[in-house]
Design a protein around this motif. Structure first.
Motif: not given
Ligand code: DSN
Length: 442
Positions: A43-45, A134-136, A184-186, A214-216, A241-243, A373-375
């Protein structure tokens, strides 16, 4: 697989190093071959367009341009200035922001800069914990600790997969934090930005709201998710570089002039010396692509995520949040604990060329073998897949994870399925994004 260099007694140093160079090119070639015929769903690519890829290989990657447009500490920056000023204008227009900084080289770098700008040592902040999505870099293991902050985790409702607004209000009143980090990351559903801003005001807490998009970011740009700056966030921090289909890097966007000096200084010279100029050039193009095609791309991405989630549920997977339509973003979260856990399932799927990541869910304690799993479907959307393809992918996943069919069998079908999806869309040069590299030789 670890590659061993041939023993130096057999070859001269130059021959040995030539082989090392060939090995690098060969590994990258095989990586491309793998990804060309796989289903990348981390999901982050994302994949960038051909134009962006060309710019990443340009001479900009060799240069220094510390400082701001027109006020550099190095000579030779005339054309770099043109490109960076264009990137800034395009970003302001796309996100409706008064101020933009495109220098951070990663999302964590941007978060560190914003946290340093908007907090003081000893302050208390609130953010989501990693199991809650949450992100690290929001957690006590990362940037907040380096800054000497105390972190309280935002209350989370696992059933709703979102922040518990009532408890958040109470905790803001009680703890009077200096900063709330949302995003968030999820990240399945929009976060309560307006509610956090209201609660801060009611508690007279003098806190900033940092929204990590970042994700959205691509969904925000395409007007298919919440608009955090309009909802009251002080700063939108995001990787690109995610969505958002740009080069790896990050961006800061804000509207309040009073924050400008602190945020700009926290990036340069605070946490970045030379920014990555080839990435700025690629980002400028990705911003233009998103202004032209972003709404269509983001809308199809969310439709695809919903379609994949629904079909996975029909195929027997325990997809989170059925009662809310499963997702409102590019992500789908699946509890695979009854199938052996996230590590096992992600690894089996990889053997079938289906790339997802194991992911902690709110009730997990261990990151090693989490339940989930996250997709993410953003990259598959960029290469032209729609709802019909999502339904086929759900069946591939069922065959591996539930029917326990040998992954090798499914892999053959995945490779065939992927043949028709080789071009990157939603760009000015829709084309095969791998062909460019294939022409290069070591
Ligand atoms: N936390 C990573 C992810 O969401 O895959 C990106 O930094």
């Amino acid at each position: 697989m670890v590659v061993r260099l041939p023993s130096s007694s057999e070859f001269s140093l130059e021959e040995e190093m030539r082989k090392a160079v060939e090995s690098v090119f060969e590994a990258v070639r095989r990586h491309h071959e793998f990804y060309r015929f796989a289903l990348p769903m981390i999901a982050s690519e994302n994949v960038t367009s051909l134009s962006v890829r060309k710019l990443l290989a340009s001479d900009f990657s060799h240069r220094y341009a510390e400082g701001d447009v027109g006020k550099r500490f190095y000579q030779g920056c005339e054309f770099i200035d043109e490109v960076e000023s264009l990137a800034l204008e395009l970003a302001k227009r796309l996100f409706g922001a008064e101020h933009v900084n495109v220098k951070p080289t990663s999302g964590v770098n941007a978060n560190i800069a914003a946290i340093f700008a908007l907090t003081n040592v000893g302050d208390r902040i609130m953010a989501l914990s990693v199991p809650d999505g949450g992100h690290i870099s929001h957690s006590k293991f990362s940037a907040p600790s380096i800054r000497g902050l105390k972190v309280d985790y935002l209350p989370f409702n696992a059933e709703e997969m979102n922040i518990d607004v009532e408890r958040m209000r109470q905790e803001i009143e009680e703890k009077k934090p200096r900063m709330i980090i949302l995003g968030a990351s999820l990240f399945l559903f929009p976060h309560p930005v307006r509610e956090a801003v209201e609660a801060i005001s009611e508690a007279d807490a003098n806190a900033s709201v940092l929204y990590d998009g970042s994700h959205v970011l691509g969904l925000i740009a395409g007007k298919q998710f919440q608009d955090p700056l309009r909802e009251g966030a002080d700063v939108l921090v995001s990787s690109t570089h995610k969505t958002f289909p740009g080069p790896q890097g990050a961006i800061l966007l804000w509207n309040n002039d009073e924050l400008s000096e602190r945020l700009e200084n926290a990036v340069f010279p605070g946490t970045v010396s030379n920014h990555h100029l080839h990435h700025v050039a690629g980002l400028a193009v990705a911003l233009a692509e998103m202004l032209a095609f972003g709404e269509a791309y983001a809308s199809q991405t969310v439709k695809n995520a919903k379609a994949l989630a629904r079909k996975l549920h029909e195929e027997g997977f325990d997809v989170l949040c059925k009662h809310k339509g499963f997702t409102a973003s590019h992500q789908v979260a699946v509890d695979v604990s009854s199938l052996g856990g996230g590590s096992k399932i992600a690894s089996l799927l990889e053997s079938a060329h289906i790339i997802v990541n194991k992911n902690m869910l709110p009730w997990d304690k261990s990151p090693e073998n989490p339940s989930g799993i996250r997709i993410g479907v953003q990259e598959l959307t960029r290469i032209g897949m729609k709802e019909r393809e999502m339904a086929e992918i759900a069946v591939f996943m069922r065959r591996v994870a539930i029917d326990c069919e040998p992954p090798e069998n499914v892999k053959r079908d995945v490779i065939e399925f992927r043949r028709d999806f080789q071009n990157v869309h939603f760009s000015f040069d829709d084309g095969d994004a791998y062909a460019f590299f294939d022409e290069l030789k070591g």
